[in-house]
Write a protein that holds these residues in place. Structure first.
Motif, PDB file in Angstrom:
ATOM      1  N   LYS A 213       0.822  -1.206   0.000  1.00 11.24           N
ATOM      2  CA  LYS A 213       0.000   0.000   0.000  1.00 11.24           C
ATOM      3  C   LYS A 213       0.860   1.262   0.000  1.00 11.24           C
ATOM      4  N   ILE A 214       1.929   1.251   0.772  1.00  8.33           N
ATOM      5  CA  ILE A 214       2.812   2.430   0.838  1.00  8.33           C
ATOM      6  C   ILE A 214       3.512   2.652  -0.495  1.00  8.33           C
ATOM      7  N   LEU A 215       3.962   1.572  -1.130  1.00  5.66           N
ATOM      8  CA  LEU A 215       4.639   1.689  -2.425  1.00  5.66           C
ATOM      9  C   LEU A 215       3.714   2.317  -3.467  1.00  5.66           C
ATOM     10  N   VAL A 216       2.474   1.881  -3.502  1.00  4.81           N
ATOM     11  CA  VAL A 216       1.517   2.431  -4.464  1.00  4.81           C
ATOM     12  C   VAL A 216       1.296   3.921  -4.216  1.00  4.81           C
ATOM     13  N   LYS A 217       1.176   4.288  -2.955  1.00  5.27           N
ATOM     14  CA  LYS A 217       0.950   5.690  -2.589  1.00  5.27           C
ATOM     15  C   LYS A 217       2.146   6.562  -2.947  1.00  5.27           C
ATOM     16  N   LYS A 218       3.364   6.041  -2.737  1.00  7.67           N
ATOM     17  CA  LYS A 218       4.581   6.821  -2.963  1.00  7.67           C
ATOM     18  C   LYS A 218       5.023   6.831  -4.426  1.00  7.67           C
ATOM     19  N   TYR A 219       4.906   5.650  -5.080  1.00 10.61           N
ATOM     20  CA  TYR A 219       5.556   5.497  -6.384  1.00 10.61           C
ATOM     21  C   TYR A 219       4.609   5.092  -7.513  1.00 10.61           C
ATOM     22  N   GLY A 220       3.328   4.937  -7.229  1.00 10.09           N
ATOM     23  CA  GLY A 220       2.395   4.570  -8.279  1.00 10.09           C
ATOM     24  C   GLY A 220       2.057   3.090  -8.294  1.00 10.09           C
ATOM     25  N   ILE A 221       1.001   2.754  -9.014  1.00 14.68           N
ATOM     26  CA  ILE A 221       0.463   1.398  -8.983  1.00 14.68           C
ATOM     27  C   ILE A 221       1.455   0.358  -9.497  1.00 14.68           C
ATOM     28  N   SER A 222       2.326   0.731 -10.442  1.00 12.82           N
ATOM     29  CA  SER A 222       3.271  -0.243 -11.014  1.00 12.82           C
ATOM     30  C   SER A 222       4.317  -0.692  -9.995  1.00 12.82           C
ATOM     31  N   SER A 223       4.491   0.079  -8.937  1.00 12.75           N
ATOM     32  CA  SER A 223       5.492  -0.289  -7.924  1.00 12.75           C
ATOM     33  C   SER A 223       5.071  -1.523  -7.129  1.00 12.75           C
ATOM     34  N   LYS A 224       3.809  -1.925  -7.292  1.00 14.14           N
ATOM     35  CA  LYS A 224       3.318  -3.116  -6.601  1.00 14.14           C
ATOM     36  C   LYS A 224       3.519  -4.381  -7.434  1.00 14.14           C
ATOM     37  N   ASN A 225       4.104  -4.230  -8.632  1.00 13.15           N
ATOM     38  CA  ASN A 225       4.425  -5.405  -9.437  1.00 13.15           C
ATOM     39  C   ASN A 225       5.380  -6.318  -8.670  1.00 13.15           C
ATOM     40  N   LEU A 226       5.305  -7.602  -8.952  1.00 15.62           N
ATOM     41  CA  LEU A 226       6.090  -8.572  -8.203  1.00 15.62           C
ATOM     42  C   LEU A 226       7.335  -9.009  -8.966  1.00 15.62           C
ATOM     43  N   GLY A 227       8.415  -9.253  -8.222  1.00 17.80           N
ATOM     44  CA  GLY A 227       9.628  -9.824  -8.793  1.00 17.80           C
ATOM     45  C   GLY A 227       9.509 -11.338  -8.883  1.00 17.80           C
ATOM     46  N   ASP A 228      10.595 -11.969  -9.290  1.00 22.72           N
ATOM     47  CA  ASP A 228      10.605 -13.416  -9.518  1.00 22.72           C
ATOM     48  C   ASP A 228      10.205 -14.226  -8.290  1.00 22.72           C
ATOM     49  N   GLU A 229      10.523 -13.714  -7.108  1.00 19.83           N
ATOM     50  CA  GLU A 229      10.309 -14.514  -5.910  1.00 19.83           C
ATOM     51  C   GLU A 229       9.233 -13.952  -4.990  1.00 19.83           C
ATOM     52  N   GLY A 230       8.338 -13.140  -5.558  1.00 20.79           N
ATOM     53  CA  GLY A 230       7.165 -12.726  -4.809  1.00 20.79           C
ATOM     54  C   GLY A 230       7.282 -11.428  -4.061  1.00 20.79           C
ATOM     55  N   GLY A 231       8.476 -10.851  -3.988  1.00 18.59           N
ATOM     56  CA  GLY A 231       8.625  -9.544  -3.361  1.00 18.59           C
ATOM     57  C   GLY A 231       8.208  -8.449  -4.331  1.00 18.59           C
ATOM     58  N   PHE A 232       7.849  -7.292  -3.808  1.00 18.64           N
ATOM     59  CA  PHE A 232       7.507  -6.172  -4.672  1.00 18.64           C
ATOM     60  C   PHE A 232       8.754  -5.701  -5.425  1.00 18.64           C
ATOM     61  N   ALA A 233       8.556  -5.169  -6.631  1.00 24.79           N
ATOM     62  CA  ALA A 233       9.681  -4.752  -7.472  1.00 24.79           C
ATOM     63  C   ALA A 233       9.510  -3.302  -7.921  1.00 24.79           C
ATOM     64  N   PRO A 234       9.544  -2.357  -6.977  1.00 22.30           N
ATOM     65  CA  PRO A 234       9.394  -0.945  -7.334  1.00 22.30           C
ATOM     66  C   PRO A 234      10.646  -0.419  -8.029  1.00 22.30           C
ATOM     67  N   GLN A 235      10.488   0.650  -8.786  1.00 23.67           N
ATOM     68  CA  GLN A 235      11.623   1.246  -9.491  1.00 23.67           C
ATOM     69  C   GLN A 235      12.359   2.203  -8.554  1.00 23.67           C
ATOM     70  N   LEU A 236      13.082   1.620  -7.603  1.00 17.82           N
ATOM     71  CA  LEU A 236      13.898   2.402  -6.685  1.00 17.82           C
ATOM     72  C   LEU A 236      15.346   2.416  -7.171  1.00 17.82           C
ATOM     73  N   ASP A 237      16.111   3.398  -6.693  1.00 17.04           N
ATOM     74  CA  ASP A 237      17.477   3.565  -7.200  1.00 17.04           C
ATOM     75  C   ASP A 237      18.552   3.072  -6.251  1.00 17.04           C
ATOM     76  N   ASN A 238      18.240   2.950  -4.969  1.00 23.94           N
ATOM     77  CA  ASN A 238      19.302   2.555  -4.031  1.00 23.94           C
ATOM     78  C   ASN A 238      18.742   1.834  -2.811  1.00 23.94           C
TER      79      ASN A 238
END
Length: 326
Positions: A213-238
């Motif tokens: 929920k926080i990722l969506v609020k901060k970075y948009g709905i696409s930040s809730k997309n999942l990576g290969d192992e089920g964790g969220f995969a937001p477009q963060l830089d560091n």
């Protein structure tokens, strides 16, 4: 103990069946959670299916990890496992599994290793030996009328009480698991080990849901997309951004970071180590020496005291950095 009495009774009751038993292993190709081929193995006892297990596969590996056997042809980008299937037949032909061997996991695995003859399973492939070993263990537990955890406990840990490990849960992905700018591969949380497993599972799930929920609020709905192992995969830089948003989700879930929930990293540093430059690209365009990388991790630990575990933080052959990192 009672478990061994249970085993003895079952063996006595099935002695005639044991003498006339027919055991076979059958391999097949299936697709794993990433859509890549892997090996699944069935064990049949007197033509009845008694176990079915598959070999997992990771996206990043070290040079000293056991070797997967792939076909390297045009199927599935070279990742098909028909050679591994053939090796299942080779294993059965050579070790000729009997009832007694099947229910003795240590000897069974020893024979697998002897048949391969290499430390890294170069000949049979670790995907072959792993799937066959898993299937054997599951079949043994089935034949002995035991749960798999009971069977392993009797073999490897019978002098100690049953325990359930505290989970390390991958909730935010970077590196090969996500495909974005974040170089560190796994950002994990660890619940307080003094909680019951029921509470551990509930509380880390609560943090995971809050993080989404926080990722969506901060970075948009696409930040809730999942990576290969089920964790969220937001477009963060560091890593700082990633750890900060995780700590925010811990706090907003009603927990205290470093007391209730802890942080952990699996960096997979081999994947962001530039062998030619002999530098680590810890962020896009940011290259660090091994000494600078160790300092980078020290700053992370200073800024996030709840960070209690860093796995694969250094390239596997960078012995100087490992000594500094200890």
């Amino acid at each position: 103990g009672n478990s061994w009495k249970k085993i003895i009774n079952i063996l006595n009751n099935n002695i005639l069946n044991k003498l006339n038993s027919k055991i076979s292993f059958n391999g097949r190709q299936i697709l794993d959670s990433r859509g890549n081929p892997t090996l699944e193995v069935d064990v049949l006892y007197n033509n009845k299916l008694i176990s079915r297990e598959a070999c997992p596969s990771g996206s990043s590996t070290g040079s000293n990890e056991a070797i997967e056997l792939r076909d390297n042809n045009n199927e599935y980008s070279g990742k098909s496992v028909k050679k591994a299937i053939e090796n299942v037949e080779k294993i059965v032909k050579n070790i000729k599994p009997t009832y007694d061997l099947l229910i003795n996991q240590i000897n069974f695995d020893k024979k697998l290793c002897e048949l391969d003859g290499t430390d890294l399973k170069n000949n049979l492939g670790c995907n072959t030996t792993t799937a066959v070993s898993f299937a054997s263990a599951s079949a043994s537990a089935n034949l002995l009328n035991m749960e798999l955890f009971e069977y392993f406990h009797e073999i490897y840990n019978k002098n100690n009480r049953y325990t359930i490990p505290t989970p390390m849960v991958n909730i935010l992905n970077g590196g090969k698991h996500a495909g974005g700018n974040l170089k560190i591969q796994e950002f994990m949380i660890i619940p307080n080990e003094n909680w019951s497993f029921k509470d551990k599972l509930h509380n880390i799930t609560k943090v995971y849901k809050k993080l989404g929920k926080i990722l969506v609020k901060k970075y948009g709905i696409s930040s809730k997309n999942l990576g290969d192992e089920g964790g969220f995969a937001p477009q963060l830089d560091n890593a700082y951004d990633a750890l900060s948003v995780i700590e925010e989700s811990i706090h907003d879930s009603g927990f205290v970071s470093g007391k209730d929930i802890f942080l952990a990293l699996d960096c997979a540093a081999n994947e962001f180590y530039d062998c030619e430059k002999k530098l680590y690209e810890i962020e896009n365009g940011v290259f660090l020496t091994n000494i600078e990388l160790v300092e980078y991790y020290k700053k992370l630990i200073h800024n996030y005291p709840a960070l209690i575990s860093i796995e694969d933080g250094i390239n596997e052959l960078d012995n100087i950095a490992w000594k500094l990192f200890r």
